[in-house]
Design an enzyme around this catalytic site. Sequence first.
Site, PDB file in Angstrom:
ATOM      1  N   CYS A   1      -0.494  64.972  -6.766  1.00 43.18           N
ATOM      2  CA  CYS A   1       0.961  64.948  -6.898  1.00 43.18           C
ATOM      3  C   CYS A   1       1.295  65.018  -8.382  1.00 43.18           C
ATOM      4  O   CYS A   1       1.329  64.023  -9.058  1.00 43.18           O
ATOM      5  CB  CYS A   1       1.479  63.663  -6.259  1.00 43.18           C
ATOM      6  SG  CYS A   1       3.175  63.339  -6.594  1.00 43.18           S
TER       7      CYS A   1
ATOM      8  N   CYS B   1      51.479  42.576   4.782  1.00 44.61           N
ATOM      9  CA  CYS B   1      50.864  42.816   6.089  1.00 44.61           C
ATOM     10  C   CYS B   1      51.460  44.110   6.668  1.00 44.61           C
ATOM     11  O   CYS B   1      52.303  44.758   6.039  1.00 44.61           O
ATOM     12  CB  CYS B   1      51.114  41.631   7.015  1.00 44.61           C
ATOM     13  SG  CYS B   1      52.811  41.515   7.602  1.00 44.61           S
TER      14      CYS B   1
ATOM     15  N   CYS C   1      55.133  43.971   6.754  1.00 39.05           N
ATOM     16  CA  CYS C   1      55.723  44.141   5.416  1.00 39.05           C
ATOM     17  C   CYS C   1      55.828  45.633   5.090  1.00 39.05           C
ATOM     18  O   CYS C   1      56.831  46.102   4.555  1.00 39.05           O
ATOM     19  CB  CYS C   1      54.861  43.472   4.347  1.00 39.05           C
ATOM     20  SG  CYS C   1      54.784  41.680   4.451  1.00 39.05           S
TER      21      CYS C   1
HETATM   22 ZN   LIG Z   1      54.163  40.572   6.221  1.00 36.95          ZN
END
Ligand SMILES: [Zn+2]
Length: 537
Positions: free
Chosen positions: A77, A444, A447
């Site tokens: 190799c 979230c 939101c």
């Molecule tokens: Zn939220």
Amino acid sequence: MLPGLICALKQRGFNYLYCHESQHYFEGELGIQDGSTHQILMRIHRSFTSPPEILLKSVPRGGSSPLPHITPTGGFCYIDDESIVFDCFDPIAYTYNCLNKAAEVLWRIINGELDDDLKEEFYSVWPGSAAFADFETPNFGCCHAIFFRKDVKCHVLAITDDTDRTLKKLKSFGILPDYLLMPGYRIPTSASPKPDLSAWPPKTLGELLTWQQKLDPICRKKILERVLQGALAGKPACAIVIESPRYTYGFAVYYPKTTSGEYAPKRLKRKIAPQLEIKPLVLDRLDYNYISERNIPGLKTFANKRIAIVGCGTIGGYLADVLMKSGAGTNKGSLTLIDHGWLAPGNIGRHRLGFPALYSNKAKALVDELLSQAPTLRIVAIPTSALEANIYSYDLVIDATGDEALGHWLRQQLPPNTASLSVWVEGEGVAVRALLWNSPGDACARCLFEANRQNRLRAVNEPIHQIRSGHGCEGLYVAYPATVSLHAAVLAGELALDWVNNKPSPKLRTRVLNSNFTLATPDCSPPAEPGCPSCNS
Ligand SMILES: [Zn+2]
């Protein structure tokens, strides 16, 4: 091109031999810096797309001690295939370059300059037969060795810390062994294995202990103790696994029969032990830690995390797959799939599952499919609606339903120490988005819904018209191809991986997939909307 190459190589003393299975064979000499010459056989693929393979007709130093990059049969190799793009339009120059490189490497090998590389390629000189290693715990000490019953002397199948789990894995790819269980031991060492150039390979326990003494005397002592301990089991053999930072390697030790026909005299003498026959083992790891960590070195996987995916439709199906590949359901972790729906023929066109799962519950069928790919993972199905399921004991709950109202409800239900991730498709595959809620104060899904209503944090600048396909009140759906679901699953998978690695930002990510639309909100971490009823801000 071949005649030119034959002619050019002839000038360098090479004879063309023949062509066999698309390979051209040449023989000749490699002359090196100290003036010595070495007979070689050279094999060149007729496509000229890879460097020539070189075989040394006789191994330097008479093969008495291992050499780096040279196999005992003369395989040489001299170049890393990946590091060079062989120019198929100029094979003569490239073959010459390769021969020069080979001569240089051979000189350095013979000169001892590359001996340290033996550490890097220990397995090429460890003359073992292949066996599986399957350790899911980090505990050293006693374990189990599964030997083929028929051929105890010749074959160790696997070494494991949980025989049942390993047998399940073996069965999944068609190995149903008639086996014998023998004692196994895992021993740690800080020493990287390097062959003993004066006596190699070890054939007896004594030779092995002499070698280990040079590497790590404490490891040597432990090996001997374990071999003596194994004798008490009265079995024909035991297997030992040495776990070093770089390599895990092993060997089987065979106990002699006593005159009464029993294996392993119960009190094997320290004096006799060095004469025991050993057989090296090359270990292939089957453990999930190795499988999930090797493609993301330095990163944490989902091991030990309790993750739930709500919705096993087109996005959830691919996402479950992605998470599984990164360690979900391993160690003390779990992956829970929640969906009450069943797979209809119309779903198959963009779902992870196909005909065998038709008319089955999606969550259950997906669990069956994933377990067939990765047996023994902790993946469970809850074949009910999220509204009815217990979703309160997870580290991360992923909403892949695309059902906006459900998303708003979900965050309100979850305890503050449970992160939640929503992933969905905008319009008919216009864009995919993912939003992570990681701690109080994060926006979230509700939101984002509120912000979008006020034209903030939108995915794209252009208006999106949600077009539904299908007829009447039943069977309406938004059409987009499987590629869009895969994009969504990948986006959520990346965000989840960042979450587990404590780098959750940006928590809102958008990928626009339709070139008629432009990105409106670069990836960011928006704060919660004041007074949001879902995340109680
Ligand atoms: Zn939220």
